[in-house]
Design a protein around this motif. Structure first.
Motif, short mmCIF file in Angstrom:
data_model
loop_
_atom_site.label_atom_id
_atom_site.label_comp_id
_atom_site.label_asym_id
_atom_site.label_seq_id
_atom_site.Cartn_x
_atom_site.Cartn_y
_atom_site.Cartn_z
N GLU A 237 35.28 47.68 33.74
CA GLU A 237 34.02 47.99 34.43
C GLU A 237 32.90 47.09 33.91
N GLY A 238 32.15 46.49 34.82
CA GLY A 238 31.01 45.66 34.40
C GLY A 238 31.39 44.25 33.98
N ARG A 239 32.68 43.94 33.96
CA ARG A 239 33.13 42.60 33.56
C ARG A 239 33.26 41.71 34.80
N VAL A 240 33.16 40.42 34.60
CA VAL A 240 33.35 39.48 35.71
C VAL A 240 34.49 38.52 35.34
N ALA A 241 35.43 38.35 36.27
CA ALA A 241 36.59 37.50 36.01
C ALA A 241 36.68 36.38 37.04
N LEU A 242 37.06 35.21 36.59
CA LEU A 242 37.34 34.10 37.49
C LEU A 242 38.85 33.86 37.43
N VAL A 243 39.50 33.87 38.60
CA VAL A 243 40.94 33.65 38.65
C VAL A 243 41.20 32.41 39.50
N LYS B 208 34.56 42.59 38.56
CA LYS B 208 34.20 41.84 39.75
C LYS B 208 34.96 40.53 39.64
N VAL B 209 35.66 40.11 40.70
CA VAL B 209 36.47 38.91 40.56
C VAL B 209 35.95 37.78 41.44
N VAL B 210 36.00 36.59 40.89
CA VAL B 210 35.71 35.39 41.67
C VAL B 210 37.05 34.69 41.85
N LEU B 211 37.43 34.48 43.11
CA LEU B 211 38.72 33.89 43.40
C LEU B 211 38.54 32.41 43.71
N ALA B 212 39.33 31.59 43.05
CA ALA B 212 39.23 30.16 43.31
C ALA B 212 40.60 29.62 43.72
N GLY C 115 37.77 48.87 47.76
CA GLY C 115 36.57 49.23 46.99
C GLY C 115 36.25 48.27 45.86
N GLY C 116 36.98 47.16 45.76
CA GLY C 116 36.71 46.19 44.70
C GLY C 116 35.65 45.18 45.12
N GLU C 117 35.20 44.40 44.15
CA GLU C 117 34.20 43.37 44.45
C GLU C 117 34.83 42.01 44.25
N ALA C 118 34.72 41.14 45.28
CA ALA C 118 35.33 39.81 45.17
C ALA C 118 34.46 38.77 45.84
N GLU C 119 34.43 37.59 45.23
CA GLU C 119 33.76 36.42 45.80
C GLU C 119 34.80 35.30 45.84
N THR C 120 34.55 34.29 46.66
CA THR C 120 35.52 33.20 46.73
C THR C 120 34.83 31.85 46.54
N VAL C 121 35.58 30.91 45.99
CA VAL C 121 35.03 29.57 45.82
C VAL C 121 36.17 28.55 45.92
N GLU D 111 34.13 20.40 37.52
CA GLU D 111 32.82 20.36 36.86
C GLU D 111 31.75 21.10 37.66
N ALA D 112 31.89 21.11 38.99
CA ALA D 112 30.88 21.79 39.83
C ALA D 112 31.06 23.30 39.80
N LEU D 113 32.23 23.74 39.33
CA LEU D 113 32.57 25.17 39.45
C LEU D 113 31.62 26.12 38.70
N PRO D 114 31.24 25.85 37.43
CA PRO D 114 30.36 26.81 36.75
C PRO D 114 29.06 27.07 37.52
N GLY D 115 28.46 26.02 38.07
CA GLY D 115 27.23 26.19 38.85
C GLY D 115 27.47 27.08 40.06
N GLN D 116 28.59 26.83 40.75
CA GLN D 116 28.90 27.65 41.94
C GLN D 116 29.15 29.10 41.55
N VAL D 117 29.84 29.29 40.44
CA VAL D 117 30.14 30.65 39.99
C VAL D 117 28.83 31.37 39.60
N ALA D 118 27.95 30.64 38.88
CA ALA D 118 26.69 31.25 38.44
C ALA D 118 25.80 31.62 39.62
N ASP D 119 25.97 30.94 40.75
CA ASP D 119 25.20 31.32 41.94
C ASP D 119 25.66 32.67 42.49
N MET D 120 26.90 33.05 42.17
CA MET D 120 27.45 34.29 42.75
C MET D 120 27.40 35.47 41.82
#
Ligand code: PXG
Length: 703
Positions: free
Chosen positions: A472-478, A499-503, A521-527, A538-547
């Motif tokens: 809970e409250g954690r953010v993961a990038l997969v 909360k997951v960011v899917l790449a 009911g989960g939270e997901a973003e995509t990149v 190299e562009a990924l951290p910036g994109q992730v931080a925007d989300m």
């Protein structure tokens, strides 16, 4: 009618206090009556002494009881107690003060408009910005953008410029054409992001809002260099230079509210000078007279002033007491004291650094989440549990109890939400700073005993584990999350509360995975991410931080074996490609996300080695080399980060029923293999903040 109880009762009977629940005040028998002040100390009617670590209300820069200021006021009252500045008249102190302020504020701010309070100064600024754009033939530029938790005063326009919602609820505010963006409050908004990344993100929020509103409609952006009443919010390095750039690029006036930061609070005359910005307009108050007289000013930059002078005709604005001669005389004398006693240098070189150093010692306290300061203003944030961070709920109670406790012990600070905030007079001594810190620690200890916080924190952590939501409250990038093991892991982490960011390479493929997560009911973003392209990584951290506002878990599921054939020439190429993707991509990912993971209180990295080689005749030596390389990489990174909260582990998933496996082993019956979901448990365990394991390669055990 002279003893304290009577005065308190008298007051409670006839006086409604600002920012006070007056019913509670009445029930409590009335307010504390403050009777006298000298230096940094106050005395109440009962003779109790207090160290005033809030300098009145952020204003008494030179301390209380300055005979010199009393004498100046006395002399000015005798000579000329009042005259107005309306109809082509002025007084000597008013003229001198205007010139002095032009000298002290950044280049280009050369004209003053006087008011009696910070609120009136900001109200004046709201009018002037619109008047300016109307004179420029652009009357549609009307919107003023402020920030959440911004405090600019208590008039209708000043409230609307700010972001204190409790004020807006009273009186049906904000007024039309006021807007706001997030405050650069990293501790609350994005504790998991490195300063640099968050500075950019918080500043870009302005560009985003301007784009949404249309630059043609935006008149000005207003900001306190450090937000005081909002909780001493200190912007990360780089925030204001980015903000200034955005204002210039969009032709939006930049307004600095220096009511708290002005006159030495940050060791400079203004916060704008400290952060290196050149605002178009500026509000000054508080430290301008150290609170000895009510006086404030708007500094108007040349761009606006020239338009007003050339085309403005009558400036239909002003207050009876604008530029009051007694207040102006006292302000001049106050500035002279600041200069004579070298208070700017004192803050910069002596008491500012000393406060910062002493304050940091509080960070080992079990309920102190952060102790921050800048110049001679600071805050201590309280949390129920530090790692992983659990906030006190509801916010605002524990800090208020600590504040009361401190006041009983003779030190006055203020509480804002769960932060204790303070800004002592600029003449405070090392001993007084020591006392502030000592009394705060003792009061924190007392409160911990009262709320029995550790037991409660453990209960909270247990509850989180029991309901299966340990992330809970954690953010993961997969990475590699569009199918197979990556998709399964992302879904599992989301079910555990992350909360997951899917790449992956294709956003279309990712959408299906993200939608499935959202449906449950989960939270997901995509990149989109191409692991064979270093620029994409190299562009990924910036994109992730925007989300997302933090990153705690990186699942580098990137092991893809290139097409490998049996011939000698292809073998060389295959080596290259395998190493390039499996090893270089993972190395680049770790490097790219190191800052973000370091900013987490429990950064977790899981490198996944492939369970399959994709070719009819797989070159097992290349495959083995890539796997060995990955393991070496994770061990090296784990060793490097051993003394940090980061934990780095590998997962060897073995043979799973995936598309990649099927193409590598077409003769194999997929039905005999376990589905990827069965391999996910270990990812949850390695991702939790409680996991202490590092540098290990964990095989998947399917039972
Ligand atoms: N701008 C800023 C940045 C302020 O801090 C004002 C404008 C308004 O100034 P006047 O003089 O109108 O009060 C302020 C005032 C608090 C608190 O709760 C802070 C202020 C006023 C009242 C309470 O910390 N700051």
């Amino acid at each position: 009618m002279t003893d304290e109880t009577d005065l308190g009762r008298l007051d409670a009977a006839h006086h409604l206090h600002p920012f006070t629940d007056n019913r509670i005040l009445k029930e409590a028998g009335g307010p504390l009556v403050i009777a006298a002040g000298k230096g940094c100390d106050l005395w109440d009617e009962n003779g109790h002494q207090y160290f005033d670590a809030l300098a009145g209300l952020w204003c008494v820069a030179v301390g209380y009881g300055r005979r010199e200021l009393a004498d100046v006021a006395h002399e000015q009252i005798e000579r000329l107690a009042y005259y107005n500045t309306f109809f082509r008249t002025t007084t000597a102190p008013t003229a001198r003060l205007a010139a002095k302020l032009a000298e002290l504020t950044p280049d280009g701010l050369n004209h003053a408009i006087f008011t009696n309070s910070g609120s009136e100064a900001n109200d004046t600024i709201a009018r002037l910005t619109r008047h300016f754009w109307a004179l420029e033939g652009r009357p549609e530029k009307r919107v003023i953008i402020g920030r959440d938790l911004g405090y600019h005063g208590s008039t209708l326009a000043a409230i609307s410029m700010g972001g204190i919602t409790s004020m807006m609820e009273q009186g049906g505010l904000p007024l039309p054409d006021f807007d706001r963006i997030e405050a650069p409050y990293k501790f609350l908004n994005a504790p998991g992001l490195p300063d640099k990344v968050y500075a950019r993100k918080a500043a870009r929020a302005l560009q985003k809002r301007i784009d949404e509103l249309g630059a043609d409609t935006v008149a000005a952006f207003v900001a306190e260099p450090i937000q005081g009443a909002g909780g001493v919010i200190i912007p990360p390095d780089g925030y204001f230079s980015e903000i200034e750039k955005i204002c210039r690029a969009n032709d939006v006036l930049l307004v600095a509210d220096e009511v708290i930061c002005g006159f030495g609070r940050l060791g400079t005359w203004t916060g704008s000078e400290y952060f290196g910005i050149k605002p178009d307009m500026m509000a000054l108050a508080k430290g301008l007279s150290s609170g000895y007289q009510p006086i404030a000013a708007v500094m108007v930059g040349d761009r606006v002033a020239n338009v007003l002078l050339e085309r403005g005709r009558d400036l239909s604005h002003g207050f009876t007491y604008s530029g009051h001669p007694v207040a102006a005389a006292v302000a001049l004398a106050n500035i002279e004291i600041i200069e004579r006693e070298g208070l700017l240098a004192r803050v910069r070189d002596d008491i500012g650094p000393y406060l910062a150093e002493r304050l940091k010692t509080l960070e080992d306290h079990p309920i102190v989440g952060e102790a921050r300061s800048c110049g001679f203003i600071g805050a201590v944030e309280l949390v129920r549990q530090k790692k992983p961070r659990v906030a006190f709920h509801p916010p605002g109670i524990v800090a208020a109890v600590v504040r009361d406790q401190m006041q009983s012990a003779g030190v006055i600070v203020r509480s804002v939400g769960e932060a204790l905030v303070f800004a002592p007079p600029l003449i405070a001594t090392h001993a007084q700073i020591d006392r502030l810190v000592t009394v705060m620690r003792a009061s924190l200890d007392e409160v911990v005993r009262k709320v029995n916080h550790t037991v409660q924190a453990e209960l909270a952590a247990d509850a989180m584990l029991q309901n299966g939501r340990s992330l809970e409250g954690r953010v993961a990038l997969v990475t590699g999350a569009s199918r197979g093991l990556g998709a399964a892991v992302a879904g599992r982490l989301a079910r555990a509360g992350a909360k997951v960011v899917l790449a992956a390479r294709s956003l279309t493929d990712l959408d299906a995975v993200a939608n499935a997560i959202r449906e449950t009911g989960g939270e997901a973003e995509t990149v989109a991410l191409d692991l064979s392209d270093p620029a994409s990584i190299e562009a990924l951290p910036g994109q992730v931080a925007d989300m997302v506002d933090r990153l705690d878990i990186l699942v580098a599921n990137a092991a893809i074996l290139g097409p490998i054939g049996p011939t000698a020439e292809q073998e060389t190429e295959a080596w290259g490609e395998t190493i390039a993707i499996d090893l270089n991509a993972n190395f680049r990912l770790l490097r790219a996300f190191h800052d973000m993971l370091s900013a987490s209180d429990a950064g977790r990295v899981i490198l996944v080695s492939s369970g399959a080689a994709r070719a009819e005749l797989a070159d097992w030596s290349a495959y083995a080399a890539a796997k060995a390389g990955l393991e070496a990489l994770l061990r090296a990174y784990a060793a490097e980060t051993a003394n940090s909260p980061i934990r780095v582990n590998g997962v060897d998933p073995g043979a799973l029923r995936t598309g990649m496996r099927a193409s590598a082993f077409p003769e194999e019956d997929p039905e005999t293999l376990p589905i990827p979901e069965r391999a996910c448990e270990v990812f949850v365990q390695l991702s939790t903040p409680m996991c202490k394991l590092t540098g290990a390669v964990v095989p998947v055990s399917i039972d």
